[in-house]
Write a protein that holds these residues in place. Structure first.
Motif, mmCIF file in Angstrom:
data_model
loop_
_atom_site.group_PDB
_atom_site.id
_atom_site.type_symbol
_atom_site.label_atom_id
_atom_site.label_comp_id
_atom_site.label_asym_id
_atom_site.label_seq_id
_atom_site.Cartn_x
_atom_site.Cartn_y
_atom_site.Cartn_z
ATOM 1 N N GLU A 145 0.856 -1.185 0.000
ATOM 2 C CA GLU A 145 0.000 0.000 0.000
ATOM 3 C C GLU A 145 0.895 1.238 0.000
ATOM 4 O O GLU A 145 1.793 1.350 0.833
ATOM 5 N N ILE A 161 0.870 5.216 0.544
ATOM 6 C CA ILE A 161 0.045 6.222 1.201
ATOM 7 C C ILE A 161 0.561 7.604 0.841
ATOM 8 O O ILE A 161 1.765 7.862 0.953
ATOM 9 N N ARG A 180 -4.662 6.675 -2.250
ATOM 10 C CA ARG A 180 -3.952 5.443 -1.892
ATOM 11 C C ARG A 180 -3.813 4.535 -3.114
ATOM 12 O O ARG A 180 -4.691 4.487 -3.974
#
Length: 105
Positions: free
Chosen positions: A15, A17, A62
């Protein structure tokens, strides 16, 4: 544009961010990215594209990168950021600087 790249807990993915708060116009993202990536699906709440790996792009900025390689995830995050940064697809939030300062107090 992105400051945190962390492994997802439930799958072989990473992920990314965003460093600052912004939102993405997914329709404009699709127009920009279709020139350099394969569009897998535009689901309204997210855009899924394929380049070096499959990337789910969310309205809040994201990225979920489906790869088990941190190196591929970092490189792909940089590519997506490079293609979108400075375009009208990114809508910076006016209060992101003040929120950051408040969090640091």
């Amino acid at each position: 544009m992105y400051s945190v790249l962390k492994p997802c807990k439930t799958s072989a993915a990473f992920e990314a961010i965003p460093r600052d708060r912004f939102s993405l116009d997914l329709d404009l993202c699709e127009e920009i990215l279709k020139e350099v990536c394969t569009i897998v699906v535009h689901a309204g709440i997210m855009l899924i594209v394929s380049d070096q790996c499959e990337i789910s792009i969310h309205k809040d900025g994201r990225l979920i990168l489906k790869t088990d390689s941190g190196e591929v995830a970092r490189e792909q995050t940089g590519r997506i950021a490079g293609w979108l940064e400075g375009t009208p697809a990114i809508r910076k939030h006016r209060d992101s600087g003040s929120q950051k300062r408040n969090l640091q107090k």
